[in-house]
Design an enzyme around this catalytic site. Structure first.
Site, mmCIF file in Angstrom:
data_model
loop_
_atom_site.group_PDB
_atom_site.id
_atom_site.type_symbol
_atom_site.label_atom_id
_atom_site.label_comp_id
_atom_site.label_asym_id
_atom_site.label_seq_id
_atom_site.Cartn_x
_atom_site.Cartn_y
_atom_site.Cartn_z
ATOM 1 N N GLU A 214 0.790 -1.259 -0.102
ATOM 2 C CA GLU A 214 -0.091 0.095 -0.188
ATOM 3 C C GLU A 214 0.977 1.259 -0.171
ATOM 4 O O GLU A 214 0.854 2.148 0.987
ATOM 5 C CB GLU A 214 -0.912 -0.020 0.979
ATOM 6 C CG GLU A 214 -1.895 -1.132 0.894
ATOM 7 C CD GLU A 214 -2.903 -1.133 2.208
ATOM 8 O OE1 GLU A 214 -3.219 -0.632 3.107
ATOM 9 O OE2 GLU A 214 -3.890 -2.037 1.870
ATOM 10 N N GLU A 328 -5.622 -8.304 -1.003
ATOM 11 C CA GLU A 328 -6.321 -8.076 0.123
ATOM 12 C C GLU A 328 -7.746 -7.733 -0.155
ATOM 13 O O GLU A 328 -7.939 -6.702 -1.077
ATOM 14 C CB GLU A 328 -5.766 -6.977 1.073
ATOM 15 C CG GLU A 328 -4.386 -7.297 1.854
ATOM 16 C CD GLU A 328 -4.114 -6.074 2.674
ATOM 17 O OE1 GLU A 328 -4.738 -5.397 3.360
ATOM 18 O OE2 GLU A 328 -2.874 -5.857 2.968
#
Length: 528
Positions: A214, A328
């Site tokens: 991320e 995810e």
């Protein structure tokens, strides 16, 4: 066809209201016999309610309808707490439990380069030294349990960091860029070469290497974020491929389905190796962050709409055949007990699987276990953690939902329904998921569904359920006083309370089977 009884009632009322208005405006042209008195409208609506309920809740299942391959993309990979936790016996116990009910093949976690793993150090002269003792134990443990690593290459070792940029997680990951790009390259080279030497290239070539986590939010301290990440990715990918071109590398591993199009463009223009695209989204992400719009995307529509967005970006890019790995996903990125701990997850998972079919090669549920410390040490068993198993290995409803959905077939039959998914098994039997979705904290009414089977001689059905009364431990937990620290005896009682009831055997009569599902109910029906 009206989608609900309420829609039909509203439409009838609207028709009557329009007729009455026209009669007032044009009394000579509108004949009274076309109007209904309020009493007559009430009788008509009541009488028609039964008809609408029956027609809306009958689902025709044509066993001869076209079918397409249905690989179980939602259970090929799972996420977990950071790498060092995999050395705990409780972690490995939970891994084995989830592996048993899903057969998952890959696990992804953060922080293989965190200082607690001890991979990187420097001596007094600044020369890099490497220690793979703990990383070997981590990967040995996965492989011994039949699971391969999806290697997220993060975070920055303290002595290699350009500065101290500590992310907010309890275990304090340093998210700085490296102080020396050549030392980062050497770390990646030594790490990858060691893996190949220990496990062999035939094995390691089946792993995936994902660069960072991320980088578009606070897990990356490079500035400007995107171009700094491109530099990190380029160095990492080229160092890996220098060890062996068979190693698979990808990114950008972003939150909120971001940067995928720009990432592919960068790799294509700069001729940087890339074998897959990865990114993340959660059901409660905001449309502003994911799509740049001000709309309110429902929790049960967010994930697959984001997956489709990225899939379409890949297809229209310079590298249209890159696989998409959603590394995810979950219904929530925050701790919401009435979401991730609740029976709500059964219908949510079924809807997500139905919508995302064909859009990604793998989707990794975050996470398989509440052996997890991003917010610190677990304080109570049911705090809204991401895991399928709560502290102490207690199964949540989501665990049981995964267990039931695992029994779906490997071909999907086309069906026009928002709440029924039909699959075919190799022996010709059918496996159906049927659910009754409602938003978290807003339970709706029970739903009765009649499955009408066509073009097949089906006689017997086995029905398994997850709902607030089946496979949901919460009633038992509340009954024992919701202890923050259950005893071993209590944990045993909770595990037994969480077990699924045996499948209910039913006859299929006249080609039909009727089910009633409570709100938040998921049924998986096997029909022969």
């Amino acid at each position: 066809m009206y989608t609900t009884i309420e829609d039909g009632l509203r439409r009838q009322i609207e028709i009557v209201a329009v007729a009455e208005t026209l009669h007032r405006l044009y009394p000579r042209k509108m004949k009274p016999r076309f109007l209904l008195t309020p009493a007559a409208v009430f009788v008509l609506l009541c009488a028609s309610t039964t008809v609408w309920a029956q027609s809306d809740n009958v689902v025709a299942v044509d066993a001869s309808a076209p079918a397409h391959p249905f690989p179980h993309f939602w259970e090929q990979m799972v996420g977990s707490g950071r790498s060092i936790l995999s050395l705990r016996e409780s972690y490995r116990d939970d891994l084995r439990r989830v592996k048993q009910i899903t057969g998952f093949r890959y696990v992804r976690f953060h922080a293989i380069f965190h200082d607690e793993v001890g991979v990187y150090d420097e001596d007094a002269t600044g020369k890099a030294t490497y220690n793979f003792s703990y990383s070997d134990q981590i990967y040995d443990g996965l492989l011994a349990n039949g699971v391969r690593p999806f290697v997220e290459m993060s975070f920055m070792p303290k002595k290699l960091a350009a500065k101290e940029i500590i992310q907010s997680f309890w275990y304090k990951p340093n998210v700085s860029p490296p102080k020396d790009r050549s030392k980062w390259d050497e770390l990646i080279s030594h790490f990858a070469a060691h893996l190949v030497e220990r496990y062999g290239i035939d094995e390691v070539s089946q792993w995936y290497f994902e660069v960072w986590n991320e980088p578009n939010i606070d897990f990356w301290g490079g500035e400007p974020r995107q171009s700094a990440y491109w530099e990190l990715y380029d160095h990492t990918a080229r160092a890996l491929k220098a060890v062996s071109p068979r190693l698979r590398v990808g990114g950008p591993a972003t939150a909120q389905a971001a940067w995928a199009d720009a990432f592919i463009q960068h790799c294509a223009e700069e001729h940087v190796p890339v074998d897959f695209v990865s990114t993340h989204v959660y059901g409660n992400d905001r449309a502003q962050d994911v799509f740049g719009t001000e709309e309110n995307v429902p929790r049960d529509r967010m994930v697959c709409r984001a997956v489709k967005k990225v899939r379409d970006q890949i297809r229209s890019s310079a590298l249209p055949h890159l696989p998409l790995i959603w590394s995810e996903f979950n219904a929530s990125y925050s701790n919401e007990p009435d979401v991730t701990d609740a029976a709500y997850m059964g219908p949510w998972l079924a809807e997500t699987i139905q919508q995302c079919d064909g859009l990604a090669e793998m989707m990794s549920y975050w996470t398989f276990s509440d052996v997890f410390e991003e917010q610190g040490v677990v304080k109570s068993p049911f705090y809204g953690g991401f895991g399928l198993l709560a502290e102490g290995g207690i199964p949540k409803p989501a665990f049981n939902a995964f267990k039931l959905l695992h029994s779906l077939g490997d071909e999907r039959i086309e069906l026009d329904s928002d709440a029924v998914l039909v699959t075919k098994k190799k022996d010709g039997s059918l496996a159906l998921a049927v659910w009754n979705y409602a938003p978290p904290g807003q339970p709706g009414e029970s739903r009765t569904v009649t499955l009408h089977f066509e073009h097949g001689r089906f006689r017997h059905a086995l029905i398994s359920m997850v709902d607030p009364g089946h496979g949901d431990v919460h009633a038992a937990y509340e009954k024992m006083g919701a202890p923050r620290n259950p005893t071993q005896v209590q944990i045993g009682e909770l595990k037994r309370a969480a077990e699924l009831s045996p499948p209910q055997a039913r006859a299929v009569k006249g080609g039909e089977l009727t089910l009633t599902l409570p709100s938040y109910g998921l049924a998986v029906v096997e029909v022969k």
